[in-house]
Design an enzyme around this catalytic site. Sequence first.
Site, short mmCIF file in Angstrom:
data_model
loop_
_atom_site.label_atom_id
_atom_site.label_comp_id
_atom_site.label_asym_id
_atom_site.label_seq_id
_atom_site.Cartn_x
_atom_site.Cartn_y
_atom_site.Cartn_z
N HIS A 19 43.06 40.48 33.05
CA HIS A 19 41.90 40.31 33.94
C HIS A 19 42.26 39.53 35.20
O HIS A 19 42.05 40.00 36.32
CB HIS A 19 40.77 39.61 33.18
CG HIS A 19 40.41 40.32 31.91
ND1 HIS A 19 40.11 41.65 31.88
CD2 HIS A 19 40.31 39.87 30.62
CE1 HIS A 19 39.84 42.02 30.63
NE2 HIS A 19 39.97 40.96 29.86
N CYS A 75 37.28 42.17 24.23
CA CYS A 75 36.01 41.82 23.62
C CYS A 75 35.31 43.03 23.02
O CYS A 75 34.33 42.89 22.27
CB CYS A 75 35.10 41.14 24.63
SG CYS A 75 34.91 42.08 26.17
#
Length: 444
Positions: A10, A42
């Site tokens: 990210h 996630c």
Amino acid sequence: MKVAVIGCTHAGTFSAQQILTQHPDAEVTVYEKNDTLSFLSCGIALWVGNNVSDPKKMFYSSPEALSKLGATMKMEHEVTDVNLDSKTVTAKDLKTGEVNTDSFDKIVITTGSKPVVPNLPGIHGSKVYQCKNWDDAKRIKEITEKVSSAVVIGAGYIGAEIAEQLSVINKQVTLIDGLDRVLANNFDQNITDRIETEYKNHGVKLALGEMVKGFKEDGDQITVETDKGSYTADIAVLAIGFLPRTELFKDQVEMLPNGAIITNEYMETSKKDVFAAGDASSVFYNPTGKADYIPLATNAVRQGILVGNNIEKPTVKYMGTQATSAVELYGYALAASGLNAAGAKKRNVEIESVSIEPDYRPDFMLTTTKVLCTLYWDPDTRRVLGGSFLSKHDISQAANVISLAIQNKMTIDELAMVDLFFQPNFDQPINYIGAVAAEAAAKK
């Protein structure tokens, strides 16, 4: 300006994007050990529970997308050495074995985090699964379609979600944690007691307050041994937690005791022209006003953008984080921002708290449901320091309201008088956030 970006999940993805967007002429080289980037880990539990439309959509960018922006993508390259003084990066091409060293004007450390894997007997066995990257996700998804039982070690967000999703697809699940409650670091007991009841109602065996001592494989099954018992299943899933992946930079930049690289408000490290972001770095935690380690994708994204904003010169300051987060378990929405009782105790912060449980909207409506609300504040300054919410209704955005209150240093008195709308479809004349703040303000 030559820039090396080391690691590309990210923080690395957003760093490269933002650098090239603001500085199209920059020579950006991205080093990534895997063959993919930007994977939203996630979503692993949701994929296991058959709640993902297409696993390819769990990636929001690609090597091709960054290449189109102008980046030189060195995928499947393992960085083996970095000298921050000479600004050199040595990397091995995992496909060819070739090793090359290059120099750069600026270096961005976005190496992320690694799963905690204690040195325990049998932990590297074939029936022990990790839950971090795309390869882990594929392994877990493939095996869970074949097995009937699992032991999940770790009852934080990831372990709690994996255990829940396995149970709803009719697997026999045991959930182990060294702490005495599920989600003990994330929520107080008034919330976790209710979620533990849901686990039990769905057949999950809770082995809380137990420390894992080892793993033993026997044929098609594996036994997880703890200091209080043993639990046998088809597979074991590790979800113990994460540590920064920063070994290459030890003794080169300032770090927290756990290895997280400390940055200033412009994402600059203690070494000139070296930046860090995401799970490899510390964050500024607004509820305490101190550096902390809170590995969240939201933190990584914002920090990555800031690297791009500040790569040439200090321009945009980091606003810090409240560690705002949410999870859904068995139809309950759980959301929180800032400190709770456990977090305050761990950080030696004195707090006050109050809890209420109103219906989220008027009872003249045909349906409504309750919201368990807890607010935390500094007893001296009355500043809001945290809040948590639990309901069958989607109250997740309430955590964002608390996040803004903390970030803007609001008091409980101010939060009680904030303009929050009323409409019977959505809430009460006094919104539950304002109601819990008013309860706090009335507490002397």
